[in-house]
Design an enzyme around this catalytic site. Structure first.
Site, PDB file in Angstrom:
ATOM      1  N   GLY A 259      37.554  42.641  41.325  1.00 35.38           N
ATOM      2  CA  GLY A 259      38.418  43.758  41.291  1.00 35.38           C
ATOM      3  C   GLY A 259      39.612  43.572  40.584  1.00 35.38           C
TER       4      GLY A 259
ATOM      5  CG  ASP B 205      34.353  38.467  44.833  1.00 28.79           C
ATOM      6  OD1 ASP B 205      35.129  39.279  44.306  1.00 28.79           O
ATOM      7  OD2 ASP B 205      34.561  37.858  46.030  1.00 28.79           O
TER       8      ASP B 205
ATOM      9  CG  ASP C 100      34.004  38.153  49.921  1.00 29.10           C
ATOM     10  OD1 ASP C 100      35.188  38.199  50.715  1.00 29.10           O
ATOM     11  OD2 ASP C 100      34.111  38.520  48.908  1.00 29.10           O
TER      12      ASP C 100
END
Length: 277
Positions: free
Chosen positions: A51, A16, A227
């Site tokens: 994202g 991420d 996370d």
């Protein structure tokens, strides 16, 4: 949870970005860059899994040298998997104009700001644009346009839609989301002020699985580090799952291991322990 030695050879590391790979100033630290370079030298695939849309990953892919024909990234929560060198799409789950119209109406009804992303731009129908939309445009390196719903071309498709607002406003609104929306889409928080809305078939985990299968890599040889709530599916998929020290409780509950925070080179520590030893 303590960091432990790896039980198998890691061939792919899915990482991420915000809150994980990047430090609190949204930078790559020297130790993280070094660990990634050493892992790549061993032939390990380092896959940034975010994202963010691809333009928001691009500067970091470049800084890490992850730009070749055998390099991949997972963007927009798995809505897009791209082979980086030739910019070839491996997996894509676009949302329709009808999806945009429906979600924008829900956002208005529950009182939160709204934005949509296609491959080129970020759009908001809000005349009073959220500071979080402006910040996201900057971090994602996506030009931001104000467009009334009536001005959106019905032929357009989107990679993801987002509801954004002050954390307490967003949390109150999430409690009022209609069941029809949560049944129709995958809906996950990527930050306290971002609610991501995307195709139910997508997600970091499903798209990581598709990429691993594409590369012929078994899940036992996949490691993931994250996370936030939108990292849960990739942590559940990977044979070696690592929560950041700054991760939310739900992530720490799912991950098998825990590393240091993103201000303490947590990603580097995880790679050093599981990949480089």
């Amino acid at each position: 949870m303590d960091m432990g030695r790896r039980q198998s050879t890691i061939e792919l590391v899915a990482i991420d970005m915000d809150g994980t790979l990047l430090d609190p100033a949204h930078k790559l630290t020297p130790r993280v860059k070094q660990a990634i370079a050493e892992a790549r030298a061993l032939g390990v695939h380092i896959v940034l899994t975010s994202g963010r849309p691809v333009p928001g990953l691009a500067p970091f892919l470049q800084e890490l040298g992850i730009e070749g024909d055998d390099d991949y990234c997972i963007a927009c929560n798995g809505g897009l998997v791209q082979r980086i060198g030739p910019r070839e799409t491996v997996v894509e789950y676009p949302l329709s104009f009808d999806d945009f119209v429906y979600c924008e109406q829900v956002a208005r009804e529950i009182g939160v700001h709204f934005q949509a992303l296609d491959a080129q731009r970020m759009y908001t129908p809000n005349q009073d644009i959220s500071i979080y939309t402006v910040a996201d445009s900057h971090l994602s390196r996506m030009p931001l346009s104000y467009r009334r719903v009536a001005d959106i071309d019905p032929r357009m498709s989107f990679i993801k839609l987002m509801m954004i607002d002050e954390p307490e406003v967003l949390d109150a609104a999430i409690a009022r989301l209609p069941t029809a929306l949560t049944e129709r889409f995958a809906v996950l928080k990527s930050a306290p002020f971002f609610l991501e809305v995307f195709d139910r078939r997508a997600g970091k985990g499903p798209s990581l699985q598709k990429l691993a299968e594409h590369l012929g890599i078994d899940r036992a040889n996949v490691m993931s580090i994250g996370d936030q709530e939108n990292d849960l599916t990739m942590l559940q998929y990977a044979g070696t799952s690592v929560a950041m020290g700054n991760a939310i409780d739900a992530v720490k509950a799912v991950a098998r291991f825990e590393t240091a925070t993103n201000s303490e080179d947590g990603v580097a520590q995880a790679i050093e322990r599981f990949v480089l030893q």
